[in-house]
Each structure stands twice: as structure tokens, then as C-alpha cells.
Design a protein around this motif. Structure first.
Motif, PDB file in Angstrom:
ATOM      1  N   LEU A 184      11.951  52.921  36.218  1.00 57.91           N
ATOM      2  CA  LEU A 184      11.688  51.563  36.703  1.00 57.91           C
ATOM      3  C   LEU A 184      12.274  50.523  35.756  1.00 57.91           C
ATOM      4  O   LEU A 184      12.871  49.540  36.199  1.00 57.91           O
ATOM      5  CB  LEU A 184      10.182  51.338  36.864  1.00 57.91           C
ATOM      6  CG  LEU A 184       9.531  51.993  38.069  1.00 57.91           C
ATOM      7  CD1 LEU A 184       8.024  51.821  38.014  1.00 57.91           C
ATOM      8  CD2 LEU A 184      10.090  51.432  39.365  1.00 57.91           C
ATOM      9  N   ALA A 185      12.106  50.746  34.465  1.00 56.08           N
ATOM     10  CA  ALA A 185      12.680  49.817  33.487  1.00 56.08           C
ATOM     11  C   ALA A 185      14.204  49.835  33.557  1.00 56.08           C
ATOM     12  O   ALA A 185      14.856  48.785  33.483  1.00 56.08           O
ATOM     13  CB  ALA A 185      12.207  50.182  32.087  1.00 56.08           C
ATOM     14  N   GLN A 186      14.772  51.018  33.734  1.00 54.52           N
ATOM     15  CA  GLN A 186      16.230  51.138  33.829  1.00 54.52           C
ATOM     16  C   GLN A 186      16.755  50.477  35.100  1.00 54.52           C
ATOM     17  O   GLN A 186      17.828  49.870  35.091  1.00 54.52           O
ATOM     18  CB  GLN A 186      16.623  52.613  33.813  1.00 54.52           C
ATOM     19  CG  GLN A 186      18.114  52.861  33.927  1.00 54.52           C
ATOM     20  CD  GLN A 186      18.431  54.341  33.830  1.00 54.52           C
ATOM     21  OE1 GLN A 186      18.020  54.987  32.889  1.00 54.52           O
ATOM     22  NE2 GLN A 186      19.149  54.851  34.811  1.00 54.52           N
ATOM     23  N   ALA A 187      16.003  50.571  36.189  1.00 56.90           N
ATOM     24  CA  ALA A 187      16.433  49.985  37.458  1.00 56.90           C
ATOM     25  C   ALA A 187      16.629  48.484  37.319  1.00 56.90           C
ATOM     26  O   ALA A 187      17.545  47.907  37.914  1.00 56.90           O
ATOM     27  CB  ALA A 187      15.427  50.299  38.559  1.00 56.90           C
ATOM     28  N   ASP A 237      21.448  43.097  35.504  1.00 60.10           N
ATOM     29  CA  ASP A 237      21.564  42.186  34.364  1.00 60.10           C
ATOM     30  C   ASP A 237      22.631  42.593  33.358  1.00 60.10           C
ATOM     31  O   ASP A 237      22.744  41.974  32.307  1.00 60.10           O
ATOM     32  CB  ASP A 237      20.214  42.089  33.634  1.00 60.10           C
ATOM     33  CG  ASP A 237      19.121  41.571  34.535  1.00 60.10           C
ATOM     34  OD1 ASP A 237      19.443  40.828  35.482  1.00 60.10           O
ATOM     35  OD2 ASP A 237      17.951  41.923  34.310  1.00 60.10           O
ATOM     36  N   ALA A 238      23.403  43.627  33.647  1.00 58.90           N
ATOM     37  CA  ALA A 238      24.374  44.127  32.674  1.00 58.90           C
ATOM     38  C   ALA A 238      25.547  43.158  32.535  1.00 58.90           C
ATOM     39  O   ALA A 238      26.254  42.877  33.499  1.00 58.90           O
ATOM     40  CB  ALA A 238      24.880  45.495  33.099  1.00 58.90           C
ATOM     41  N   ARG A 288      28.430  49.294  32.612  1.00 55.56           N
ATOM     42  CA  ARG A 288      27.694  48.798  33.781  1.00 55.56           C
ATOM     43  C   ARG A 288      28.238  47.458  34.262  1.00 55.56           C
ATOM     44  O   ARG A 288      28.202  47.154  35.456  1.00 55.56           O
ATOM     45  CB  ARG A 288      26.208  48.663  33.474  1.00 55.56           C
ATOM     46  CG  ARG A 288      25.515  49.973  33.306  1.00 55.56           C
ATOM     47  CD  ARG A 288      24.043  49.782  33.067  1.00 55.56           C
ATOM     48  NE  ARG A 288      23.415  51.070  32.845  1.00 55.56           N
ATOM     49  CZ  ARG A 288      22.133  51.248  32.767  1.00 55.56           C
ATOM     50  NH1 ARG A 288      21.314  50.220  32.893  1.00 55.56           N
ATOM     51  NH2 ARG A 288      21.628  52.437  32.570  1.00 55.56           N
ATOM     52  N   ALA A 289      28.737  46.650  33.320  1.00 53.87           N
ATOM     53  CA  ALA A 289      29.274  45.338  33.692  1.00 53.87           C
ATOM     54  C   ALA A 289      30.540  45.473  34.533  1.00 53.87           C
ATOM     55  O   ALA A 289      30.880  44.573  35.294  1.00 53.87           O
ATOM     56  CB  ALA A 289      29.558  44.523  32.424  1.00 53.87           C
ATOM     57  N   ARG A 290      31.228  46.606  34.432  1.00 56.11           N
ATOM     58  CA  ARG A 290      32.464  46.804  35.195  1.00 56.11           C
ATOM     59  C   ARG A 290      32.206  47.259  36.629  1.00 56.11           C
ATOM     60  O   ARG A 290      33.118  47.339  37.427  1.00 56.11           O
ATOM     61  CB  ARG A 290      33.349  47.823  34.476  1.00 56.11           C
ATOM     62  CG  ARG A 290      33.881  47.302  33.134  1.00 56.11           C
ATOM     63  CD  ARG A 290      34.926  48.224  32.559  1.00 56.11           C
ATOM     64  NE  ARG A 290      34.380  49.520  32.193  1.00 56.11           N
ATOM     65  CZ  ARG A 290      33.994  49.870  30.972  1.00 56.11           C
ATOM     66  NH1 ARG A 290      34.099  49.018  29.995  1.00 56.11           N
ATOM     67  NH2 ARG A 290      33.511  51.069  30.725  1.00 56.11           N
ATOM     68  N   LEU A 291      30.969  47.579  36.957  1.00 56.23           N
ATOM     69  CA  LEU A 291      30.649  48.035  38.311  1.00 56.23           C
ATOM     70  C   LEU A 291      30.547  46.849  39.268  1.00 56.23           C
ATOM     71  O   LEU A 291      30.161  45.751  38.881  1.00 56.23           O
ATOM     72  CB  LEU A 291      29.310  48.782  38.312  1.00 56.23           C
ATOM     73  CG  LEU A 291      29.244  50.069  37.499  1.00 56.23           C
ATOM     74  CD1 LEU A 291      27.815  50.611  37.508  1.00 56.23           C
ATOM     75  CD2 LEU A 291      30.206  51.102  38.034  1.00 56.23           C
ATOM     76  N   THR A 301      28.959  44.754  42.487  1.00 58.66           N
ATOM     77  CA  THR A 301      27.574  44.478  42.858  1.00 58.66           C
ATOM     78  C   THR A 301      27.020  45.590  43.751  1.00 58.66           C
ATOM     79  O   THR A 301      25.871  46.023  43.592  1.00 58.66           O
ATOM     80  CB  THR A 301      27.461  43.117  43.563  1.00 58.66           C
ATOM     81  OG1 THR A 301      27.958  42.112  42.672  1.00 58.66           O
ATOM     82  CG2 THR A 301      26.031  42.800  43.941  1.00 58.66           C
ATOM     83  N   ALA A 302      27.831  46.079  44.672  1.00 58.11           N
ATOM     84  CA  ALA A 302      27.383  47.158  45.565  1.00 58.11           C
ATOM     85  C   ALA A 302      27.072  48.422  44.780  1.00 58.11           C
ATOM     86  O   ALA A 302      26.073  49.108  45.067  1.00 58.11           O
ATOM     87  CB  ALA A 302      28.444  47.433  46.625  1.00 58.11           C
TER      88      ALA A 302
END
Length: 154
Positions: A14-17, A22-23, A28-31, A33-34
Motif C-alpha cells: 500500500l505504501a509502495q502503491a 509521485d516519482a 519510475r519517473a521515466r514511465l 502515466t498509464a
């Protein structure tokens, strides 16, 4: 896994979700939105499964079978003279043995042969051509006293 481990994993997921959207740096920032939404949804679904397991396992897990004389039955999974673990059901002990055998020999199937006198079950490997061979995996029933009996020592 025990219920407490399922609960802890659910909390971690849940915390990771919440971190997926917010990355600002890292991979993760390169992913897109989908992609982030898909990862978040997967973490939330997995967290829900683990939270459900944490709730249901204590209800669904049977208590150990009492043996005659107020003792508990415990089952030792073993390979040759090496103890693999102790379990409250023969099925769990057998699963441990089967998993180890099939990890090394995935093409085998297996069956169990139980001695009627002492209750020791031996894992039998069944090859693709139908031939069978004994293995060194066994499950031995043990009785564990529920309480100390001073008179039994005499």
C-alpha cells in the motif's frame, strides 16, 4: 507465510502503491502515466490479496490434530538423515518433500507409500516411462506431549 507476514506485506505494498504517481527521479519517473497507473493498480490488488489472507488464514487454518493421550501430532519432513521441517499436517510435510524433489527433477511425478505399522510415508518417484523408484524423502509422524507428566518418567 503467517498472517503477520501477509499483513506486513500488504502494508508495504500500500505504501509502495502511493509512490508510483509521485516519482520525480529514477526509473519510475521515466514511465508513462498509464504504466504508473498499471503498477499502482497491481500493487493495490496484491495488497488486497495479502490483507485478505492475513484475515482469513487464522480462520481457515485447522488446529493441530490431537494424538491419543492429550498429545499433539507433528510431522517431520526429512531427506535421508536431514530434517527439512516439522509440520502440523502430513500434507504440508509431504508438500515440502515433493517441492524439493521436483525442483531437481521437474519431469518426474511422484506418489507416496505409507507403512501401516509406523505411519512413515516415503516419497516414490515415478518416471515418464512409468517405472518407480524410492527416494530418500520421508514424512514421519511424531507425538508431542501437550504437558509434562511427572508420573510418565517413572
Amino acid at each position: 507465510m503467517i498472517p503477520q507476514q501477509h499483513h506486513a506485506l500488504a502494508e508495504r505494498l500500500l505504501a509502495q502503491a502511493d509512490t508510483w504517481m509521485d516519482a520525480d527521479t529514477g526509473w519510475r519517473a521515466r514511465l508513462s502515466t498509464a504504466e504508473r497507473l498499471a503498477h499502482r493498480a497491481a500493487d493495490l490488488a496484491t495488497a488486497q490479496v495479502h490483507a485478505t489472507l492475513a484475515t482469513l488464514l487464522p480462520i481457515l487454518t485447522p488446529e493441530p490434530d490431537p494424538a491419543p493421550g492429550g498429545e499433539l501430532a507433528v510431522y517431520r519432513a526429512q531427506f535421508e538423515s536431514i530434517t527439512l521441517g516439522h509440520y502440523t499436517s502430513p500434507e504440508a510435510a509431504r508438500s515440502h518433500c515433493e517441492a524439493l524433489l521436483l525442483r531437481e527433477w521437474p519431469s518426474l511425478s511422484c506418489t507416496w507409500a505409507e507403512d501401516d505399522e509406523d505411519g512413515i510415508a516415503e516419497l516414490i518417484a515415478v518416471y515418464e516411462d512409468g517405472t518407480e523408484s524410492t527416494t530418500a524423502y520421508t514424512v514421519t509422524p511424531l507425538s508431542v506431549a501437550a504437558a509434562y507428566d511427572a508420573e510418565a518418567d517413572e
